[in-house]
Design a protein around this motif. Structure first.
Motif, mmCIF file in Angstrom:
data_model
loop_
_atom_site.group_PDB
_atom_site.id
_atom_site.type_symbol
_atom_site.label_atom_id
_atom_site.label_comp_id
_atom_site.label_asym_id
_atom_site.label_seq_id
_atom_site.Cartn_x
_atom_site.Cartn_y
_atom_site.Cartn_z
ATOM 1 N N ARG A 88 24.715 -11.144 -67.644
ATOM 2 C CA ARG A 88 25.696 -10.148 -67.184
ATOM 3 C C ARG A 88 25.285 -9.654 -65.804
ATOM 4 O O ARG A 88 24.122 -9.365 -65.558
ATOM 5 C CB ARG A 88 25.770 -8.971 -68.150
ATOM 6 N N GLY A 89 26.251 -9.574 -64.912
ATOM 7 C CA GLY A 89 25.975 -9.111 -63.561
ATOM 8 C C GLY A 89 25.467 -10.189 -62.623
ATOM 9 O O GLY A 89 25.256 -9.933 -61.442
ATOM 10 N N LYS A 90 25.247 -11.379 -63.136
ATOM 11 C CA LYS A 90 24.807 -12.500 -62.296
ATOM 12 C C LYS A 90 26.020 -13.366 -61.965
ATOM 13 O O LYS A 90 27.035 -13.299 -62.656
ATOM 14 C CB LYS A 90 23.739 -13.324 -63.016
ATOM 15 N N PRO A 91 25.929 -14.193 -60.919
ATOM 16 C CA PRO A 91 27.080 -15.031 -60.546
ATOM 17 C C PRO A 91 27.244 -16.231 -61.477
ATOM 18 O O PRO A 91 27.222 -17.388 -61.069
ATOM 19 C CB PRO A 91 26.758 -15.455 -59.112
ATOM 20 N N ILE A 92 27.395 -15.930 -62.743
ATOM 21 C CA ILE A 92 27.556 -16.978 -63.751
ATOM 22 C C ILE A 92 28.634 -16.519 -64.729
ATOM 23 O O ILE A 92 28.721 -15.337 -65.049
ATOM 24 C CB ILE A 92 26.207 -17.254 -64.460
ATOM 25 N N GLN A 93 29.492 -17.436 -65.138
ATOM 26 C CA GLN A 93 30.557 -17.115 -66.083
ATOM 27 C C GLN A 93 30.452 -18.054 -67.272
ATOM 28 O O GLN A 93 30.455 -19.264 -67.102
ATOM 29 C CB GLN A 93 31.928 -17.269 -65.431
ATOM 30 N N ILE A 94 30.350 -17.480 -68.441
ATOM 31 C CA ILE A 94 30.328 -18.280 -69.668
ATOM 32 C C ILE A 94 31.706 -18.209 -70.290
ATOM 33 O O ILE A 94 32.307 -17.136 -70.384
ATOM 34 C CB ILE A 94 29.250 -17.761 -70.644
ATOM 35 N N VAL A 95 32.211 -19.344 -70.696
ATOM 36 C CA VAL A 95 33.489 -19.414 -71.394
ATOM 37 C C VAL A 95 33.353 -20.466 -72.486
ATOM 38 O O VAL A 95 32.763 -21.521 -72.272
ATOM 39 C CB VAL A 95 34.666 -19.714 -70.433
ATOM 40 N N THR A 96 33.847 -20.138 -73.669
ATOM 41 C CA THR A 96 33.745 -21.077 -74.777
ATOM 42 C C THR A 96 35.148 -21.425 -75.282
ATOM 43 O O THR A 96 36.059 -20.604 -75.207
ATOM 44 C CB THR A 96 32.890 -20.517 -75.931
ATOM 45 N N LEU A 97 35.269 -22.636 -75.779
ATOM 46 C CA LEU A 97 36.550 -23.142 -76.254
ATOM 47 C C LEU A 97 36.408 -23.626 -77.690
ATOM 48 O O LEU A 97 35.646 -24.554 -77.958
ATOM 49 C CB LEU A 97 37.018 -24.303 -75.379
ATOM 50 N N SER A 98 37.139 -23.003 -78.585
ATOM 51 C CA SER A 98 37.134 -23.439 -79.977
ATOM 52 C C SER A 98 38.127 -24.580 -80.149
ATOM 53 O O SER A 98 39.192 -24.583 -79.547
ATOM 54 C CB SER A 98 37.553 -22.280 -80.887
ATOM 55 N N ILE A 99 37.751 -25.529 -80.993
ATOM 56 C CA ILE A 99 38.682 -26.613 -81.317
ATOM 57 C C ILE A 99 39.226 -26.455 -82.741
ATOM 58 O O ILE A 99 39.838 -27.380 -83.279
ATOM 59 C CB ILE A 99 38.039 -28.003 -81.133
ATOM 60 N N ASP A 100 39.015 -25.284 -83.332
ATOM 61 C CA ASP A 100 39.569 -25.038 -84.663
ATOM 62 C C ASP A 100 41.077 -25.236 -84.647
ATOM 63 O O ASP A 100 41.741 -24.981 -83.641
ATOM 64 C CB ASP A 100 39.261 -23.602 -85.110
ATOM 65 N N LYS A 101 41.636 -25.678 -85.764
ATOM 66 C CA LYS A 101 43.087 -25.880 -85.850
ATOM 67 C C LYS A 101 43.831 -24.552 -85.845
ATOM 68 O O LYS A 101 44.931 -24.451 -85.312
ATOM 69 C CB LYS A 101 43.434 -26.684 -87.101
ATOM 70 N N LYS A 102 43.235 -23.523 -86.454
ATOM 71 C CA LYS A 102 43.871 -22.207 -86.528
ATOM 72 C C LYS A 102 43.051 -21.210 -85.712
ATOM 73 O O LYS A 102 41.858 -21.014 -85.979
ATOM 74 C CB LYS A 102 43.926 -21.724 -87.980
ATOM 75 N N PRO A 103 43.674 -20.558 -84.727
ATOM 76 C CA PRO A 103 42.949 -19.555 -83.940
ATOM 77 C C PRO A 103 42.292 -18.477 -84.797
ATOM 78 O O PRO A 103 41.205 -17.996 -84.469
ATOM 79 C CB PRO A 103 44.028 -18.962 -83.034
ATOM 80 N N GLN A 104 42.913 -18.121 -85.923
ATOM 81 C CA GLN A 104 42.342 -17.076 -86.773
ATOM 82 C C GLN A 104 40.982 -17.476 -87.329
ATOM 83 O O GLN A 104 40.106 -16.630 -87.506
ATOM 84 C CB GLN A 104 43.305 -16.712 -87.910
ATOM 85 N N ASP A 105 40.777 -18.769 -87.585
ATOM 86 C CA ASP A 105 39.461 -19.235 -88.045
ATOM 87 C C ASP A 105 38.400 -18.949 -86.992
ATOM 88 O O ASP A 105 37.292 -18.522 -87.311
ATOM 89 C CB ASP A 105 39.496 -20.732 -88.363
ATOM 90 N N ALA A 106 38.742 -19.182 -85.733
ATOM 91 C CA ALA A 106 37.808 -18.919 -84.635
ATOM 92 C C ALA A 106 37.558 -17.422 -84.492
ATOM 93 O O ALA A 106 36.409 -16.987 -84.321
ATOM 94 C CB ALA A 106 38.350 -19.507 -83.335
ATOM 95 N N VAL A 107 38.620 -16.628 -84.583
ATOM 96 C CA VAL A 107 38.491 -15.167 -84.480
ATOM 97 C C VAL A 107 37.586 -14.641 -85.591
ATOM 98 O O VAL A 107 36.682 -13.833 -85.344
ATOM 99 C CB VAL A 107 39.885 -14.487 -84.543
#
Length: 170
Positions: A88-107
């Motif tokens: 946090r606060g550094k010039p780096i961005q983390i982003v993750t992508l779920s491949i679950d079929k249902k977004p609710q499973d990822a949530v």
């Protein structure tokens, strides 16, 4: 190209030849490799917020593909969370992508584990940008200039995930 043409000639009918050629030409894009350049699109996060494409400008971006049902992701994601907190606060961005079929499973998965790293669902725009996945988890480090600096397919050890912080500003 010669093997393709030989196959077309053996098929016999023009309609079949055209269909085969169309299938070959519309094959999915290959996955990004180290040294390739990419432009990342915006992403709607699972919490409903939008991470604009500008969030990736002038920052090193770490992209991780995961799924709630993936045992290797379950081993790696606690380390991704620690990396997110440590950078946090550094010039780096983390982003993750779920491949679950249902977004609710990822949530539900994120909530159950207390993960706060930015997470969205894999979508057509991200598939077009990153190409075809080869496994899970899959992780990319993309430099400030859009070049892929590192690619990992499969689970990483905790110390290796932590070392990704060294890419900040590259």
């Amino acid at each position: 190209m010669k093997p393709l043409m030989d196959s077309i000639h053996r098929i016999g009918s023009r309609a079949s030849a055209v269909a085969l050629l169309a299938m070959c030409l519309s094959a999915p894009a290959t996955a990004l490799e180290v040294g390739d350049t990419v432009s990342l699109p915006s992403l709607t996060l699972l919490d409903g917020k939008t991470m604009p494409a500008s969030a990736f400008k002038d920052r090193t971006v770490i992209v991780e593909y995961w799924a709630s049902w993936c045992p290797f992701c379950a081993q790696q994601n606690p380390h991704v969370q620690k990396l997110f907190e440590a950078t946090r606060g550094k010039p780096i961005q983390i982003v993750t992508l779920s491949i679950d079929k249902k977004p609710q499973d990822a949530v539900d998965y994120l909530k159950a584990h207390g993960y706060t790293f930015p997470a969205g669902m894999e979508n057509d725009a991200w598939q077009a940008a990153l190409g075809k996945r080869r496994g899970l988890p899959e992780l990319y480090v993309i430099g400030r200039n859009g070049k892929v600096l590192r690619k990992e397919v499969g689970e990483m050890f905790g110390e290796d995930v932590a070392a990704l912080a060294d890419y900040a500003g590259k």
